[in-house]
Design an enzyme around this catalytic site. Sequence first.
Site, short mmCIF file in Angstrom:
data_model
loop_
_atom_site.label_atom_id
_atom_site.label_comp_id
_atom_site.label_asym_id
_atom_site.label_seq_id
_atom_site.Cartn_x
_atom_site.Cartn_y
_atom_site.Cartn_z
N SER A 1 11.36 -55.43 15.28
CA SER A 1 10.47 -56.31 16.04
C SER A 1 9.77 -55.53 17.16
CB SER A 1 11.27 -57.50 16.57
OG SER A 1 10.44 -58.53 17.04
N ASP B 1 7.90 -65.34 8.98
CA ASP B 1 7.74 -64.53 10.19
C ASP B 1 6.26 -64.43 10.53
OD1 ASP B 1 7.86 -62.64 12.20
OD2 ASP B 1 8.83 -61.11 11.00
N HIS C 1 12.51 -63.89 10.50
CA HIS C 1 12.69 -62.92 11.57
C HIS C 1 14.08 -63.11 12.18
CE1 HIS C 1 10.48 -60.19 14.35
NE2 HIS C 1 11.49 -60.51 15.16
#
Length: 319
Positions: A164, A260, A290
């Site tokens: 991320s 996501d 995610h």
Amino acid sequence: MSSAPDPFSKRPIAADAAPVLERFRASGGRPFHTYPVEQVRDLYEQGCAANGLRADQLAKISDITVDNFRVRIYDPQAVSGPTPVVLFFHGGGWVMGSLSTHDGLCRRLAALTGLPVVAVDYRLAPEHPYPAAIEDSRGALHWLFTSGDDHGLDVTQAVLVGDSAGGQLAAVLAIENASAADPLPIAAQVLIYPMVDLTMSTPSYARVTEGFPLVADTIAWFADHYLPAGTDRTTPDVSPALGALPAGLPPAYVITVDNDPLVDEGACFAAAMARAGTEVLYRHLPGYAHGLFTSAGRIPQGEKAINDIAGFIKHRATT
């Protein structure tokens, strides 16, 4: 792993991911950005502790303070000679996340690769806004190669890994290093659902808007806390997917998940690196959301994907 349409979000949900998602929704189903900063940090810590991998036992673990940040060294074999090292940057939108949230993941990577993993506990926004996180990450990379007396490792090369926001930090460092007059030996980069375009203009932002802990509005909330007002969101150390890519980038393993907001920018970035001549392994996991890798203790596909990453690292760091 089979998946089925979700009646709430209309998105496909993998069967092994459904129980974690159901628990999230049963608890109220509020995405991260609906909480105050301190509470969202606590919730993230709790969620990672509940859903993450078990703590693999390693030969040596040590915490070191470096300038304005800390690092944790996971050494699976108490290495004494020259060794490649994994430099890890945690996710959390530059606002949350810590050495604790990704402890199980880092332990597992060290155990599977047999290599030391150095996790970077960079400063968080909004207390420390951009460019604090990237400055600390640059400092960690420099420290890794220049401060053997401090960390006790004889580093031959590094593999940059991040999920991320951590994937953004790893990508920026790889690009900057490839552009340097005297680049450091970076063997590879692993970018796990990376956040690499903070203009937030890719189509997946319109597809993932509810029903998951991280949705489009969450990314906007993270960005607003991280970036001071007026920051150019197209600058290379904010949105590495938007700039020209240099030749000589290290081989990349890019992983995206379907549910996501970041999926399209991750795919576009993988394609851009390939066009620039980078060797790229791209893997997309449909039916997953995610946070898969910090939920790998509950979702078997997450643990399997970590095994695959470890195999990539071992191959790239030893050849």
